[in-house]
Enzyme design. Sequence first.
Site, PDB file in Angstrom:
ATOM      1  CG  HIS A   1      74.505 -20.664 -47.525  1.00  0.00           C
ATOM      2  ND1 HIS A   1      75.760 -20.087 -47.708  1.00  0.00           N
ATOM      3  CD2 HIS A   1      74.113 -20.321 -46.269  1.00  0.00           C
ATOM      4  CE1 HIS A   1      76.094 -19.433 -46.609  1.00  0.00           C
ATOM      5  NE2 HIS A   1      75.128 -19.562 -45.722  1.00  0.00           N
ATOM      6  CB  ALA A   2      76.116 -19.171 -52.798  1.00  0.00           C
TER       7      ALA A   2
END
Length: 202
Positions: free
Chosen positions: A136-137
């Site tokens: 996600h990051a």
Amino acid sequence: MASTRHADTEVRLLADWALTVEGHYGWPMDLEWAKDGFTGNLWIVQARPETVQSRRAASTLRRCRLTAAPGTPLVDGTAVGEAIGSGPVVVLDSPVGLDRFPSGRVLVTGITDPDGEPIMKRASAIVTDHGGRTSHAAIVSRELGVPAVVGTGRSTQVRTASPGSPPPGGPPPSSDGPATSRPTSTHASSAAGRSNRSRPTR
């Protein structure tokens, strides 16, 4: 050799699907696909507008370089993005209110999730303990154009919050910061053509 030919056929099939989807929407698309482990069938599981490459000006070449000598490496991780970020560090265990994360700080956290995206938009760089190039990051960093170093394993254990940075759940920072804190900064960097391993530095 047969397996290589089979893989080539699958790549071409996925490419054809990507062109079909892009033609349908009339816009560059970001696709996610999956392969059935039992049948071997390929599936498109998600399609959304591509927001990174399509926004770049074709005639613009952007290069980033450090203007100061690199400091001592603190942690190792996978670099995401094609920029350099620096600033005071804010270590967070969980998302906090925007008033507790001043713009231009380096976000250091264990892992990110959609709840933390408002803070990620204010960060000059992002460093995480966990995750890889498809985490996600990493995905959100690329979309926002914010450099990141992910999967460091221990970034939240190495540094403490910088002067003026709030502890998790603590009060908003003052303009001067606590007198007993040491200045702390980090550089999250990656560049095209470089190794994908990047080290935040002191």
